[in-house]
Design a protein around this motif. Structure first.
Motif, PDB file in Angstrom:
ATOM      1  N   GLY A 112     -49.942 -38.567   1.023  1.00  0.00           N
ATOM      2  CA  GLY A 112     -51.309 -38.345   1.431  1.00  0.00           C
ATOM      3  C   GLY A 112     -52.274 -38.860   0.382  1.00  0.00           C
ATOM      4  N   CYS A 113     -53.560 -38.981   0.743  1.00  0.00           N
ATOM      5  CA  CYS A 113     -54.555 -39.479  -0.207  1.00  0.00           C
ATOM      6  C   CYS A 113     -55.792 -38.588  -0.166  1.00  0.00           C
ATOM      7  N   ARG A 114     -56.437 -38.467  -1.320  1.00  0.00           N
ATOM      8  CA  ARG A 114     -57.673 -37.700  -1.421  1.00  0.00           C
ATOM      9  C   ARG A 114     -58.699 -38.532  -2.189  1.00  0.00           C
ATOM     10  N   PHE A 152     -74.370 -34.521  -4.328  1.00  0.00           N
ATOM     11  CA  PHE A 152     -73.272 -33.767  -3.732  1.00  0.00           C
ATOM     12  C   PHE A 152     -71.970 -34.530  -3.922  1.00  0.00           C
ATOM     13  N   THR A 153     -70.865 -33.867  -3.592  1.00  0.00           N
ATOM     14  CA  THR A 153     -69.533 -34.459  -3.696  1.00  0.00           C
ATOM     15  C   THR A 153     -68.963 -34.624  -2.295  1.00  0.00           C
ATOM     16  N   PHE A 154     -68.560 -35.838  -1.969  1.00  0.00           N
ATOM     17  CA  PHE A 154     -68.009 -36.172  -0.657  1.00  0.00           C
ATOM     18  C   PHE A 154     -66.498 -36.334  -0.819  1.00  0.00           C
ATOM     19  N   ILE A 155     -65.728 -35.425  -0.221  1.00  0.00           N
ATOM     20  CA  ILE A 155     -64.273 -35.428  -0.369  1.00  0.00           C
ATOM     21  C   ILE A 155     -63.620 -35.778   0.960  1.00  0.00           C
ATOM     22  N   LEU A 156     -62.819 -36.821   0.966  1.00  0.00           N
ATOM     23  CA  LEU A 156     -62.071 -37.262   2.150  1.00  0.00           C
ATOM     24  C   LEU A 156     -60.590 -37.044   1.878  1.00  0.00           C
ATOM     25  N   ASP A 157     -59.959 -36.164   2.641  1.00  0.00           N
ATOM     26  CA  ASP A 157     -58.556 -35.789   2.405  1.00  0.00           C
ATOM     27  C   ASP A 157     -57.743 -36.114   3.651  1.00  0.00           C
ATOM     28  N   ASP A 158     -56.750 -36.985   3.491  1.00  0.00           N
ATOM     29  CA  ASP A 158     -55.944 -37.422   4.636  1.00  0.00           C
ATOM     30  C   ASP A 158     -54.458 -37.305   4.307  1.00  0.00           C
ATOM     31  N   PRO A 159     -53.733 -36.362   4.908  1.00  0.00           N
ATOM     32  CA  PRO A 159     -52.289 -36.249   4.652  1.00  0.00           C
ATOM     33  C   PRO A 159     -51.509 -37.490   5.071  1.00  0.00           C
ATOM     34  N   ALA A 160     -52.025 -38.237   6.057  1.00  0.00           N
ATOM     35  CA  ALA A 160     -51.324 -39.437   6.523  1.00  0.00           C
ATOM     36  C   ALA A 160     -51.516 -40.624   5.593  1.00  0.00           C
ATOM     37  N   GLU A 185     -46.291 -27.934   6.138  1.00  0.00           N
ATOM     38  CA  GLU A 185     -47.278 -27.737   7.193  1.00  0.00           C
ATOM     39  C   GLU A 185     -47.975 -29.040   7.547  1.00  0.00           C
ATOM     40  N   GLN A 186     -48.299 -29.845   6.541  1.00  0.00           N
ATOM     41  CA  GLN A 186     -48.922 -31.143   6.809  1.00  0.00           C
ATOM     42  C   GLN A 186     -47.953 -32.089   7.492  1.00  0.00           C
ATOM     43  N   GLN A 187     -46.676 -32.028   7.119  1.00  0.00           N
ATOM     44  CA  GLN A 187     -45.660 -32.835   7.796  1.00  0.00           C
ATOM     45  C   GLN A 187     -45.612 -32.492   9.282  1.00  0.00           C
ATOM     46  N   ALA A 188     -45.635 -31.200   9.578  1.00  0.00           N
ATOM     47  CA  ALA A 188     -45.572 -30.767  10.977  1.00  0.00           C
ATOM     48  C   ALA A 188     -46.812 -31.216  11.746  1.00  0.00           C
ATOM     49  N   SER A 189     -48.002 -31.167  11.102  1.00  0.00           N
ATOM     50  CA  SER A 189     -49.232 -31.567  11.786  1.00  0.00           C
ATOM     51  C   SER A 189     -49.248 -33.053  12.107  1.00  0.00           C
ATOM     52  N   LEU A 190     -48.489 -33.850  11.356  1.00  0.00           N
ATOM     53  CA  LEU A 190     -48.415 -35.293  11.604  1.00  0.00           C
ATOM     54  C   LEU A 190     -47.319 -35.651  12.597  1.00  0.00           C
ATOM     55  N   GLY A 191     -46.571 -34.649  13.057  1.00  0.00           N
ATOM     56  CA  GLY A 191     -45.557 -34.901  14.071  1.00  0.00           C
ATOM     57  C   GLY A 191     -44.160 -35.094  13.543  1.00  0.00           C
ATOM     58  N   PHE A 192     -43.943 -34.864  12.241  1.00  0.00           N
ATOM     59  CA  PHE A 192     -42.593 -34.965  11.695  1.00  0.00           C
ATOM     60  C   PHE A 192     -41.785 -33.728  12.089  1.00  0.00           C
ATOM     61  N   LEU A 193     -40.507 -33.936  12.243  1.00  0.00           N
ATOM     62  CA  LEU A 193     -39.607 -32.822  12.501  1.00  0.00           C
ATOM     63  C   LEU A 193     -39.336 -32.124  11.174  1.00  0.00           C
ATOM     64  N   ARG A 243     -71.752 -46.794   1.570  1.00  0.00           N
ATOM     65  CA  ARG A 243     -70.356 -47.179   1.380  1.00  0.00           C
ATOM     66  C   ARG A 243     -69.561 -46.979   2.666  1.00  0.00           C
ATOM     67  N   GLN A 244     -68.690 -47.950   2.948  1.00  0.00           N
ATOM     68  CA  GLN A 244     -67.853 -47.843   4.135  1.00  0.00           C
ATOM     69  C   GLN A 244     -66.834 -46.716   3.969  1.00  0.00           C
ATOM     70  N   VAL A 245     -66.589 -46.016   5.056  1.00  0.00           N
ATOM     71  CA  VAL A 245     -65.598 -44.941   5.092  1.00  0.00           C
ATOM     72  C   VAL A 245     -64.705 -45.143   6.312  1.00  0.00           C
ATOM     73  N   VAL A 246     -63.411 -45.190   6.076  1.00  0.00           N
ATOM     74  CA  VAL A 246     -62.440 -45.207   7.164  1.00  0.00           C
ATOM     75  C   VAL A 246     -61.818 -43.822   7.225  1.00  0.00           C
ATOM     76  N   LYS A 247     -62.034 -43.134   8.345  1.00  0.00           N
ATOM     77  CA  LYS A 247     -61.503 -41.781   8.528  1.00  0.00           C
ATOM     78  C   LYS A 247     -60.489 -41.801   9.661  1.00  0.00           C
ATOM     79  N   SER A 248     -59.261 -41.401   9.375  1.00  0.00           N
ATOM     80  CA  SER A 248     -58.234 -41.357  10.410  1.00  0.00           C
ATOM     81  C   SER A 248     -58.323 -40.048  11.191  1.00  0.00           C
ATOM     82  N   ASP A 249     -57.531 -39.943  12.255  1.00  0.00           N
ATOM     83  CA  ASP A 249     -57.537 -38.734  13.089  1.00  0.00           C
ATOM     84  C   ASP A 249     -57.070 -37.503  12.321  1.00  0.00           C
TER      85      ASP A 249
END
Length: 498
Positions: free
Chosen positions: A88-90, A182-190, A217-225, A105-111
């Protein structure tokens, strides 16, 4: 403001324009697909345009734009066509007041990504906003619009909540207008989200990037078994399950002693963990006395796997621990090198002057606390970047080059700024010149824990005048980052003395 004025939809797509740009270029001939789909506003059929493309600073995406000619309903969406990343990335961006360019600044946000602003105790969960390509300002304005959507009805039902929300929206609008810090935090487990770094390839003082291992828990939310029994510390049978990076050896550990099977078994065990380079580099110095294997958990799918570990001593350096894991369920492989022994009192800075082709073949051990710098090309990697590596000078530079392309993708896409494209092509050409050693250059590895190493080119390290080691006192900030300021070993020392 550029990003907010266009809004989030226009920042992504007119997909037709993107398709025309793709068709006019030479990089791809990806077709634009059009299908009829139901309009959720009027119930009539509209047109959805779908385009598979690659965008600047990122990777493969599917752009989708819906338009209804009957009610003029329009919406757009980004879905990711690539793979889920190993980690994951933060991204943490510090936005200063009165700096409108930061909001552009450009921001790419995944689902799967969430967005937080700690100063307002505000969070946008993954399900609240779909995958988008926007700007910092665009994301804030979209959140404001969605929060304001039902304010009139809310004032009739719950006036107190509506009043509190109005006060919050006032603060959020001031941030979107650049009137506050302010602080803008983008957190993506994928690991499929991104915030633009206009200073690249140099470090951005306003942007901090952290990669991390996903939780079950993050693995499960991404669809991993996820194996439910792996989340606890014990199995139903009562046997012990250790985390992947555990340093302890549980009961039932298999031991392969050096002598009965020999160094070949150790080499094979480590090579199975994608560490042929590790084995090839380290086995030149000494073969492991024994290779230990113990149960572990896969870092990608959280299934049970096996981790192999051995300890070896490197001349002119120290004792190190090599660990390798292989998952038969998903095929994930991982290897890492950890230092053994006590924490050194001083940090170490290694400087090696690369003058010929033989110098790029020097063995390099880079710990996960080391930073890397090449002054000739203004290249600097912060501490922790790339993790721990056992490689060569050439391999390290190639790894850096590949990682820059993977994370940023600066030469990809149809709409990239020509100036940025030329800048990165020139930078890549300079890296290639370093690999070919067309002129001398300097590699500096700075490790606050002194756990990194570059092999000498001579039998005696004192005779290698191109290689220098410099020890230094760590600063309070470095000790704080490493967690050493709060470390108290007085009770353990008393127990040993007793």
């Amino acid at each position: 403001m550029g990003g907010g004025g266009r809004g989030e939809q226009e920042a992504i797509v007119d997909v037709g324009s993107a398709a025309e740009a793709i068709a006019s270029g030479e990089e791809t001939d990806t077709p634009l697909h059009q299908i009829e789909s139901l309009c959720m506003r009027c119930g009539e059929n509209g047109i959805t345009r779908i385009l598979l493309t690659r965008i600047p600073h990122f990777r493969e995406v599917v752009l989708m734009a819906f338009e209804c000619a009957n009610c003029n309903e329009r919406n757009s969406e980004v879905q990711f066509a690539g793979v889920i990343q190993p980690q994951g990335c933060r991204y943490q961006l510090k936005v200063a007041a009165g700096e409108p360019k930061i909001l552009d600044r450009q921001v790419v946000k995944s689902d799967s990504a969430s967005i937080r602003i700690p100063e307002l105790d505000f969070e946008i969960p993954p399900e609240a906003q779909r995958g988008t390509l926007s700007t910092v300002e665009g994301i804030l304005l979209r959140a404001i619009n969605e929060l304001e959507a039902l304010q009139d009805e809310r004032k009739k039902v719950d006036p107190e909540t509506a009043e509190a929300l109005d006060m919050f929206l006032t603060k959020l609008k001031s941030l979107a207008a650049g009137e506050g810090s302010f602080t803008f935090i983008l957190d993506d487990p994928a690991g499929n989200s991104f915030i633009e770094n206009p200073c690249a390839p140099s470090a951005d003082p306003l942007l901090t990037i952290t990669f991390y291992d996903r939780t079950p828990e993050q693995q499960a939310s991404l669809g991993f078994l996820v194996d439910s029994s792996s989340s606890g510390n014990t199995e139903s049978s009562g046997s012990e399950v250790l985390p992947e990076k555990s340093r302890y050896v549980p009961a039932g550990t298999k031991r392969e002693p050096h002598g009965s099977i020999g160094a070949t078994a150790g080499h094979r065990a480590i090579a199975q963990g994608t560490s042929e380079e590790v084995a090839a580099a380290l086995f030149k110095y000494s073969a492991p006395e024994e290779v230990m294997a113990f149960p572990s958990t896969c870092g990608a799918c959280a299934s049970r796997c096996e981790t192999r570990m051995y300890v070896t001593k490197i001349p002119y350096f120290q004792e190190v621990i090599v660990m390798a894991s292989t998952c038969d369920t998903c095929g994930y492989r991982n290897s890492e090198l950890k230092p053994g022994g006590a924490i050194p009192d001083r940090g170490k800075r290694i400087t090696v002057r690369i003058q010929n082709a033989a110098d790029v073949c020097r063995d390099v051990i880079k710990s996960d606390t080391a930073s890397v710098r090449v002054p000739e090309v203004d290249l600097e990697l912060a501490s922790g970047t790339l993790g721990g590596l056992v490689t060569t000078v050439e391999g390290l530079l190639t790894k850096i080059q590949g990682n820059l392309e993977r994370v940023h993708g600066f030469t990809l896409g149809d709409s990239i700024d020509e100036g940025k494209k030329n800048k990165w092509q020139e930078f890549n050409a300079r890296l290639n010149k370093l690999l070919k050693v067309e002129e001398p250059w300097t590699l500096i590895i700075d490790d606050a824990l002194a756990n990194s190493f570059v092999a000498p080119a001579t039998e005696l390290i004192e005779d290698d005048h191109q290689l220098t080691f410099e020890e230094y006192e760590r600063s309070w900030e470095q000790n704080e980052e490493l967690g050493l300021n709060d470390m108290d070993t007085a009770s353990a020392d008393a127990a040993y003395d007793a």
